[in-house]
Motif scaffolding. Structure first.
Motif, PDB file in Angstrom:
ATOM      1  N   GLU A  60      82.722 -10.717  -3.361  1.00 52.53           N
ATOM      2  CA  GLU A  60      82.749  -9.463  -2.608  1.00 52.53           C
ATOM      3  C   GLU A  60      81.332  -8.908  -2.425  1.00 52.53           C
ATOM      4  O   GLU A  60      80.977  -8.404  -1.366  1.00 52.53           O
ATOM      5  CB  GLU A  60      83.618  -8.461  -3.365  1.00 52.53           C
ATOM      6  N   LEU A  63      79.513 -10.887   0.235  1.00 53.10           N
ATOM      7  CA  LEU A  63      79.979 -10.528   1.578  1.00 53.10           C
ATOM      8  C   LEU A  63      79.407  -9.193   2.027  1.00 53.10           C
ATOM      9  O   LEU A  63      79.275  -8.938   3.225  1.00 53.10           O
ATOM     10  CB  LEU A  63      81.511 -10.496   1.610  1.00 53.10           C
ATOM     11  N   ILE A  68      79.246  -9.754  10.428  1.00 52.45           N
ATOM     12  CA  ILE A  68      79.567 -10.824  11.386  1.00 52.45           C
ATOM     13  C   ILE A  68      80.038 -10.228  12.710  1.00 52.45           C
ATOM     14  O   ILE A  68      80.891  -9.342  12.731  1.00 52.45           O
ATOM     15  CB  ILE A  68      80.687 -11.742  10.838  1.00 52.45           C
ATOM     16  N   LEU A  75      87.886  -6.883  17.247  1.00 52.87           N
ATOM     17  CA  LEU A  75      88.155  -5.480  16.909  1.00 52.87           C
ATOM     18  C   LEU A  75      89.641  -5.335  16.589  1.00 52.87           C
ATOM     19  O   LEU A  75      90.469  -6.031  17.175  1.00 52.87           O
ATOM     20  CB  LEU A  75      87.801  -4.578  18.095  1.00 52.87           C
ATOM     21  N   PHE A  76      89.965  -4.441  15.686  1.00 50.29           N
ATOM     22  CA  PHE A  76      91.377  -4.214  15.373  1.00 50.29           C
ATOM     23  C   PHE A  76      91.999  -3.426  16.521  1.00 50.29           C
ATOM     24  O   PHE A  76      91.618  -2.279  16.786  1.00 50.29           O
ATOM     25  CB  PHE A  76      91.514  -3.482  14.044  1.00 50.29           C
ATOM     26  N   MET A  79      93.338   0.212  16.317  1.00 51.52           N
ATOM     27  CA  MET A  79      92.442   1.304  15.915  1.00 51.52           C
ATOM     28  C   MET A  79      91.503   1.666  17.060  1.00 51.52           C
ATOM     29  O   MET A  79      91.152   0.802  17.872  1.00 51.52           O
ATOM     30  CB  MET A  79      91.571   0.866  14.716  1.00 51.52           C
ATOM     31  N   PHE A  87      86.204   1.644   9.480  1.00 52.72           N
ATOM     32  CA  PHE A  87      87.076   0.840   8.612  1.00 52.72           C
ATOM     33  C   PHE A  87      86.353   0.242   7.404  1.00 52.72           C
ATOM     34  O   PHE A  87      86.788   0.440   6.262  1.00 52.72           O
ATOM     35  CB  PHE A  87      87.759  -0.246   9.450  1.00 52.72           C
ATOM     36  N   PRO A  88      85.237  -0.502   7.597  1.00 48.62           N
ATOM     37  CA  PRO A  88      84.555  -1.070   6.415  1.00 48.62           C
ATOM     38  C   PRO A  88      84.042   0.012   5.478  1.00 48.62           C
ATOM     39  O   PRO A  88      84.046  -0.173   4.255  1.00 48.62           O
ATOM     40  CB  PRO A  88      83.380  -1.853   7.010  1.00 48.62           C
ATOM     41  N   GLN A  91      86.989   1.254   3.469  1.00 50.33           N
ATOM     42  CA  GLN A  91      87.528   0.260   2.549  1.00 50.33           C
ATOM     43  C   GLN A  91      86.561  -0.118   1.442  1.00 50.33           C
ATOM     44  O   GLN A  91      86.975  -0.457   0.352  1.00 50.33           O
ATOM     45  CB  GLN A  91      87.899  -1.018   3.339  1.00 50.33           C
ATOM     46  N   ARG A  92      85.277  -0.104   1.765  1.00 48.66           N
ATOM     47  CA  ARG A  92      84.318  -0.708   0.834  1.00 48.66           C
ATOM     48  C   ARG A  92      83.361   0.287   0.184  1.00 48.66           C
ATOM     49  O   ARG A  92      82.522  -0.111  -0.618  1.00 48.66           O
ATOM     50  CB  ARG A  92      83.502  -1.772   1.595  1.00 48.66           C
ATOM     51  N   ARG A 136      80.538  -2.172  14.152  1.00 50.72           N
ATOM     52  CA  ARG A 136      81.351  -2.355  12.943  1.00 50.72           C
ATOM     53  C   ARG A 136      80.658  -3.308  11.970  1.00 50.72           C
ATOM     54  O   ARG A 136      80.632  -3.072  10.760  1.00 50.72           O
ATOM     55  CB  ARG A 136      82.731  -2.908  13.307  1.00 50.72           C
ATOM     56  N   LEU A 140      77.928  -1.367   7.328  1.00 45.78           N
ATOM     57  CA  LEU A 140      77.566  -1.366   5.901  1.00 45.78           C
ATOM     58  C   LEU A 140      76.091  -1.712   5.698  1.00 45.78           C
ATOM     59  O   LEU A 140      75.683  -2.048   4.583  1.00 45.78           O
ATOM     60  CB  LEU A 140      78.444  -2.358   5.134  1.00 45.78           C
TER      61      LEU A 140
ATOM     62  N   GLU B 280      90.940 -11.370  14.062  1.00 47.52           N
ATOM     63  CA  GLU B 280      90.953 -10.117  13.303  1.00 47.52           C
ATOM     64  C   GLU B 280      91.175 -10.386  11.809  1.00 47.52           C
ATOM     65  O   GLU B 280      90.651  -9.662  10.961  1.00 47.52           O
ATOM     66  CB  GLU B 280      92.042  -9.178  13.835  1.00 47.52           C
ATOM     67  N   ALA B 288      85.399  -8.673   3.150  1.00 44.67           N
ATOM     68  CA  ALA B 288      85.835  -8.787   1.753  1.00 44.67           C
ATOM     69  C   ALA B 288      87.137  -8.039   1.506  1.00 44.67           C
ATOM     70  O   ALA B 288      87.374  -7.494   0.436  1.00 44.67           O
ATOM     71  CB  ALA B 288      84.758  -8.296   0.790  1.00 44.67           C
TER      72      ALA B 288
END
Lengths: 244, 414
Positions: A60, A63, A68, A75-76, A79, A87-88, A91-92, A136, A140, B280, B288
């Motif tokens: 993790e 990553l 990427i 793309l989702f 959303m 989103f990242p 989540q992260r 996106r 991060l 996706e 991750a």
């Protein structure tokens, strides 16, 4: 697909491109480098740390260092653009919502999509979708950004705009960029160094700057690639085929 | 020796040419696959030496006359087997894809007759056109022949292999799902509650109308069918027994699960399959984020909650359907009907049905999601996964129901 004897170093802060004709193993190499494909032999090293090898998948933490941009954007679809970029972060990270919102605004501005926050991916053009996906991927602040065929499906002008964005990100943020492509125009616009994979041998046959490979390489396969004439096809126009 | 001097001429003519001689511009456009009307051609054959025959073609060979050119060429070649055949194209003004196909077929037939076919005096534009095809490479290929179907044994073997792959995939997938669920339950704050509510609404609330309709009808049908038999013995009241037990123990859970398998199982497979195609799922991995935990866990929890809720609703409506029929066709009052239901139906009957429905819900979610993750390729694969999710779902649900029936029977005996 098996690719062998592929070994190269990407220097910090450079734009590095992996070139080759269709079927040469670019996508396989891309997936192996980004942890999307298990490696049977060999290793991926990021900042002196082996992040993937036979039997070892990306952690993790590893990553977190990479971002990427997929060929299709990925793309989702359910959303909005802002939610995709957020989103990242949601989540992260443990960032609060107001901070996440500011980061999203900043990232979308960096890729020229300010004001498109509430759009769904399906409501954007292909170029905009790529930019949103790039925002996106950058959310991060990864050390390395991987691009899979960034020009795919884009017209030359949009493609050139994306190339300029890539250069800007590289120069202003200092992000190391690895691009997998076969688009020569993009390579000459953005890449500092390239490697060329051969479709037959599935291995690297040349490494250097795009101009060096184009102007100085004595390898016929390299010259063919950079001059867009497939090897062995020179005789086609002569028309003498088989018994005819 | 007569044969060496033999000369014959085959000529076929369509309507007279409309225009004048081909212009320079038209000459350049000779290779364009455009059908031209009013063109003609001629074929002349001449035995040049003892082992060579020369066929000269002139005019235009295109889609409308290509079918007539080939027999002409073949008649010459068959008359001169084991010889070299030279086709002189000097006089050919236009040749489209059909014309090229005639030459390719002639080349293939020549090989069979042990002739050696050679083209000569090929106009430059046509030479470029023909140069796109490697005649040697394609001469023996029957590319339009139907693909040979594998034999019965091969099909059985393929089926067995696919079954074992499916079984292995399912075990792996279930293992990964269990791990993901344990992680979710150990850290409930990480569960995507907002997504879970949406999925609950989609799988549960949105299915209420169709569950209502079908359950009501199922209760009514059971009441009608049983009424015919019970009436013979003056035992109308036992319709309530049959309807309530059958609905709560068997039909309610099974019918509801079949509806959810058709709606939600298919939707899960299609959604995750499309995500797989659009990269996706890869994007999740790159961030991750465990796709199983992100995509499967909420769906599994949603289904496991929605299905018992829907089953309770289906039980109520089904019994109500039976009551309506009993009231209007068996002269029973609703009060008598529900009194009998109260007497015969035990809480354990309802509980047994609900336990089954939880298992059914888990199965529907696992199968739907697994089929979605198995998608490789494009739209066709998504369609296949969706169909497979429903068919496999129905099969697994029915088998599970049978297992529960046996299990409950032996538990009751014990």
């Amino acid at each position: 697909m098996v690719i062998e004897n592929v070994s190269f170093d990407v220097l910090e802060g450079e734009v590095f491109a992996i070139l080759g004709r269709s079927g040469c193993g670019k996508s396989t190499l891309f997936k192996a480098m980004t942890g999307l494909l298990a490696i049977r032999n060999g290793e991926v090293v990021i900042e002196d740390e082996v992040v993937a090898s036979a039997g070892k998948a990306f952690s993790e933490e590893a990553l977190k260092r990479i971002g990427i941009l997929f060929q299709s954007g990925a793309l989702f679809s359910s959303m909005t653009v802002a939610e995709n970029v957020a989103f990242p972060l949601r989540q992260r990270t443990t960032l609060s919502e107001p901070i996440i919102e500011q980061v999203v605004t900043l990232k979308l501005a960096e890729v020229g999509l300010a004001g498109k926050e509430r759009f769904l991916p399906a409501e954007l053009s292909g170029g905009m979708q790529k930019r949103a996906a790039l925002a996106r991927a950058m959310s991060l602040d990864p050390r390395i950004l991987f691009f899979d065929e960034p020009s795919s499906g884009l017209d030359p002008i949009t493609s050139a705009e994306l190339d300029r964005t890539i250069c800007t990100i590289n120069q202003t943020l200092g992000t190391t960029i690895v691009i997998v492509t076969h688009e020569l125009a993009s390579i000459f616009a953005v890449a500092d160094r390239v490697v060329l994979l051969d479709a037959g041998e599935k291995t690297i046959i040349a490494e250097g700057s795009p101009a060096e490979l184009r102007d100085l390489s004595q390898d016929e396969r390299v010259r063919d690639f950079f001059h867009r004439v497939p090897a062995g096809d020179e005789g086609r126009a002569a028309g003498d085929r088989g018994a005819l | 020796m007569k044969r060496f001097k033999e000369m014959f001429r085959f000529r076929w003519r369509t309507r007279a040419p409309r225009g004048e001689a081909t212009s320079a511009a038209e000459q350049r456009a000779l290779v364009a696959p455009t059908i031209r009307e009013g063109a003609d051609f001629s074929i002349t054959a001449e035995a040049k030496t003892f082992d060579e025959v020369r066929i000269s073609i002139s005019g235009k060979i295109f889609m409308e006359n290509a079918q007539l050119v080939l027999p002409a060429l073949l008649s010459v070649m068959e008359a001169h087997p084991l010889e070299n055949t030279v086709i002189d194209l000097a006089g050919v003004e236009y040749l489209d894809s059909s014309g090229a196909a005639v030459l390719m077929e002639a080349h293939r037939r020549a090989s069979r007759l042990n002739n050696v076919l050679r083209l000569s005096n090929v106009p430059s534009a046509i030479r470029t056109f023909l140069g796109m095809v490697d005649f040697e490479q394609f001469k023996d290929l029957g590319i339009l022949e139907p693909r040979e179907e594998p034999g019965v044994m091969v099909q059985i073997g393929d089926g067995a292999l696919e079954l074992s792959r499916d079984a292995r995939d399912m075990v792996t997938f279930i293992g990964a799902t269990v791990v993901a669920l344990l992680q979710d339950f150990s850290r409930p704050r990480k569960i995507r509650w907002d997504r879970l509510w949406k999925l609950l609404a989609q799988s549960g609330f949105d299915a209420v109308p169709i569950v209502t309709l079908l359950s009501f009808l199922m209760g009514a049908i059971l009441a009608f069918q049983s009424a015919i038999q019970f009436r013979k013995f003056g035992a109308n009241i036992f319709v309530a027994d049959l309807v309530s037990v059958a609905i709560c123990l068997e039909m309610g859970p099974l019918l509801t699960s079949l509806i959810v398998a058709g709606r939600s199982g298919a939707a899960y497979a299609a959604h995750i399959g499309t995500m797989q195609v659009n990269e996706e799922v890869d994007a999740l991995r790159a961030l991750a984020i465990d796709p199983i935990r992100f995509l499967v866990s909420p769906r599994l929890i949603a289904c496991a909650i929605a299905l018992p809720c829907l089953t309770v609703f289906a039980d109520l409506v089904g019994v109500l359907g039976g009551c309506v029929v009993a009231t209007f066709s068996l002269d029973l009052t609703p009060q008598a009907f529900f009194n009998q239901v109260h007497k015969v139906l035990e809480v354990s009957d309802i509980a047994k049905g609900l336990i089954k429905s939880v298992v059914f819900g888990v199965e529907i979610a696992v199968i739907g999601c697994m089929k979605g993750f198995q998608v490789r390729g494009g739209a066709e694969s998504v369609g296949h996964a969706t169909t497979s999710a429903v068919v496999t779902g129905i099969f697994v649900l029915t088998v599970t129901d049978a297992i529960f029936a046996i299990l409950y029977y032996y538990l009751a005996v014990l």
